[in-house]
Design a protein around this motif. Sequence first.
Motif, PDB file in Angstrom:
ATOM      1  N   ASN A 126       0.846  -1.189   0.000  1.00  0.00           N
ATOM      2  CA  ASN A 126       0.000   0.000   0.000  1.00  0.00           C
ATOM      3  C   ASN A 126       0.886   1.246   0.000  1.00  0.00           C
ATOM      4  O   ASN A 126       1.716   1.420   0.899  1.00  0.00           O
ATOM      5  N   GLU A 127       0.749   2.062  -1.039  1.00  0.00           N
ATOM      6  CA  GLU A 127       1.559   3.283  -1.179  1.00  0.00           C
ATOM      7  C   GLU A 127       3.036   2.977  -0.924  1.00  0.00           C
ATOM      8  O   GLU A 127       3.722   3.634  -0.136  1.00  0.00           O
ATOM      9  N   VAL A 128       3.502   1.976  -1.627  1.00  0.00           N
ATOM     10  CA  VAL A 128       4.867   1.460  -1.416  1.00  0.00           C
ATOM     11  C   VAL A 128       5.926   2.528  -1.665  1.00  0.00           C
ATOM     12  O   VAL A 128       6.958   2.566  -0.973  1.00  0.00           O
ATOM     13  N   PHE A 129       5.681   3.430  -2.614  1.00  0.00           N
ATOM     14  CA  PHE A 129       6.710   4.403  -2.988  1.00  0.00           C
ATOM     15  C   PHE A 129       7.013   5.408  -1.882  1.00  0.00           C
ATOM     16  O   PHE A 129       8.049   6.079  -1.923  1.00  0.00           O
ATOM     17  N   VAL A 130       6.102   5.546  -0.915  1.00  0.00           N
ATOM     18  CA  VAL A 130       6.357   6.456   0.203  1.00  0.00           C
ATOM     19  C   VAL A 130       6.581   5.694   1.501  1.00  0.00           C
ATOM     20  O   VAL A 130       6.588   6.283   2.582  1.00  0.00           O
ATOM     21  N   ASP A 131       6.779   4.401   1.403  1.00  0.00           N
ATOM     22  CA  ASP A 131       7.041   3.574   2.577  1.00  0.00           C
ATOM     23  C   ASP A 131       8.416   3.923   3.156  1.00  0.00           C
ATOM     24  O   ASP A 131       9.430   3.842   2.456  1.00  0.00           O
ATOM     25  N   ILE A 165      -1.261   3.163  -5.405  1.00  0.00           N
ATOM     26  CA  ILE A 165      -0.219   4.185  -5.440  1.00  0.00           C
ATOM     27  C   ILE A 165      -0.802   5.507  -4.958  1.00  0.00           C
ATOM     28  O   ILE A 165      -1.986   5.780  -5.127  1.00  0.00           O
ATOM     29  N   ALA A 166       0.035   6.316  -4.339  1.00  0.00           N
ATOM     30  CA  ALA A 166      -0.366   7.662  -3.939  1.00  0.00           C
ATOM     31  C   ALA A 166      -0.067   8.627  -5.085  1.00  0.00           C
ATOM     32  O   ALA A 166       0.742   8.332  -5.974  1.00  0.00           O
ATOM     33  N   MET A 205      -4.674   0.637  -8.845  1.00  0.00           N
ATOM     34  CA  MET A 205      -5.304   1.224  -7.664  1.00  0.00           C
ATOM     35  C   MET A 205      -4.648   2.567  -7.371  1.00  0.00           C
ATOM     36  O   MET A 205      -3.415   2.668  -7.329  1.00  0.00           O
ATOM     37  N   VAL A 206      -5.476   3.595  -7.169  1.00  0.00           N
ATOM     38  CA  VAL A 206      -4.972   4.945  -6.915  1.00  0.00           C
ATOM     39  C   VAL A 206      -5.631   5.503  -5.659  1.00  0.00           C
ATOM     40  O   VAL A 206      -6.862   5.513  -5.543  1.00  0.00           O
ATOM     41  N   VAL A 254      -3.244  11.083 -13.665  1.00  0.00           N
ATOM     42  CA  VAL A 254      -2.699   9.720 -13.644  1.00  0.00           C
ATOM     43  C   VAL A 254      -2.910   9.054 -15.000  1.00  0.00           C
ATOM     44  O   VAL A 254      -2.011   8.395 -15.528  1.00  0.00           O
ATOM     45  N   TYR A 255      -4.102   9.238 -15.577  1.00  0.00           N
ATOM     46  CA  TYR A 255      -4.360   8.668 -16.910  1.00  0.00           C
ATOM     47  C   TYR A 255      -3.367   9.220 -17.938  1.00  0.00           C
ATOM     48  O   TYR A 255      -2.861   8.487 -18.792  1.00  0.00           O
ATOM     49  N   ALA A 256      -3.091  10.523 -17.865  1.00  0.00           N
ATOM     50  CA  ALA A 256      -2.146  11.130 -18.807  1.00  0.00           C
ATOM     51  C   ALA A 256      -0.748  10.555 -18.604  1.00  0.00           C
ATOM     52  O   ALA A 256      -0.024  10.290 -19.579  1.00  0.00           O
TER      53      ALA A 256
END
Length: 471
Positions: A126-131, A165-166, A205-206, A254-256
């Motif tokens: 869950n929101e791994v990039f800011v872990d 992702i956040a 998932m966003v 996010v789509y862009a």
Amino acid sequence: MLCFFVNQSMAALIFSRFFFLLLSLISLTDGGSIGINYGRVADNLPAPKQVVDLLKSQGITKVKLYDTNSDVLNALAGSGISVVVTLPNEQLSSAASSQSYTDKWVQSNISPFYPSTQIEAIAVGNEVFVDPANTTSFLVPALKNVHSSLVKYGLDSSIKVSSPIALTALQTSYPSSSGSFKSDLAGPVITPMLQLLRQTGSYLMVNAYPFFAYEANSQQISLDYALFKPNSGVVDPNNGLRYTSLLEAQLDAVYAAMSALQYSDVPIVVSETGWPSQGDENEIGAGSANAAAYNGNLVKRVLTGGGTPLRPKQDLNVYLFALFNEDQKTGPTSERNYGLFYPNEQKVYDIPLTVEALNGSSSSSGSDNINDGSKAVVKDQSWCVANENAEAEKLQSALDYACGEGKADCRPIQEGATCYDPNTLVAHASYAFNSYYQVNARGAGTCDFGGAAYVVTQPPQFGTCEYPTGY
């Protein structure tokens, strides 16, 4: 501007009537889905069986968990509620390094419960990039191993894998059309993750929170824009698309960013979004009225169908955060006050969560029924007004219908009558739309006109004309 409905042909009137009635029906039957996040960082929550009864009583059929707690999964068995479970961040390293680990994890945490418990997806982390534990490098290998384990046990056709992702994963988010992922994530992590999601028919998932953006930029961001309330909107200078909600602008960024990596076909599910009902003094915008407005208007936006300006045909699917206020969460006051319910199962505020509840609600504002835990404040008045951003041709067509076959009382907006001034299309359409809305007992779908109208909970202000609230 006058109502030109007298000289319309009967065929045009019949078509117009059919068109708008069809829009009303479609708007409440072909929408997206609303789920809820069931977090348990608290010491005062009801037992899982009671929680399942609460979910069922509210018509909630989708829930997302932050683990695979066996008591919760057993309680959900046979409930008809579909479930997203989570492999926590602290297990990513083991899941990434060993296929045998994910085999055992699936055998212990998925197979014993499925299909009695309708597990539909696994959130790997869950929101791994800011872990803070720096687990980013483990994400893609863990995703692949979990999916391979699902394949091994014949579960891959029913259970998807993804990872929330956040929005901090974006390098650029404004304007939406310029959305891009951070360069250190795009190549090594995002691209292979999106490739796996595409190959397995899954979705990204966003976690998106307009509250955070508003709190940090309240001088630049309109509160109405953040809360899905009627507003003039923001136009993307690159493609001319107009945004009237901050969440949709965030999702299109996010789509862009995905399109820039050639993965525009992977859909998005909003795995978390919400608004706190209470916050610290410096948490601008936190409060029960705003929380009710955001979540209530978001629910209506989701259930009435349609996507974002960049993906208009793809319905929104959203998991609200959260089911309960969680008293053991750390951080600012807001962190403990995102719940729709208190731990005693009383509502923090009252909003519709289903199509049936939306049909029975007297207003779409989401802020009309607010429960502060001690005293309910209930308002039952609402009005219908024209969307000033709608095309003039659409407004005029809807105005003609309302005053013609719609049987709205449009006499007050004829030349020389009490509500003729101000003589503008928006003012006249607002009067006609509101008359139609009130004549039809403020029924769901009677203030839409193909996106040409909105429901408001404050009396419209057009000159000195009074807008009736009922007939």
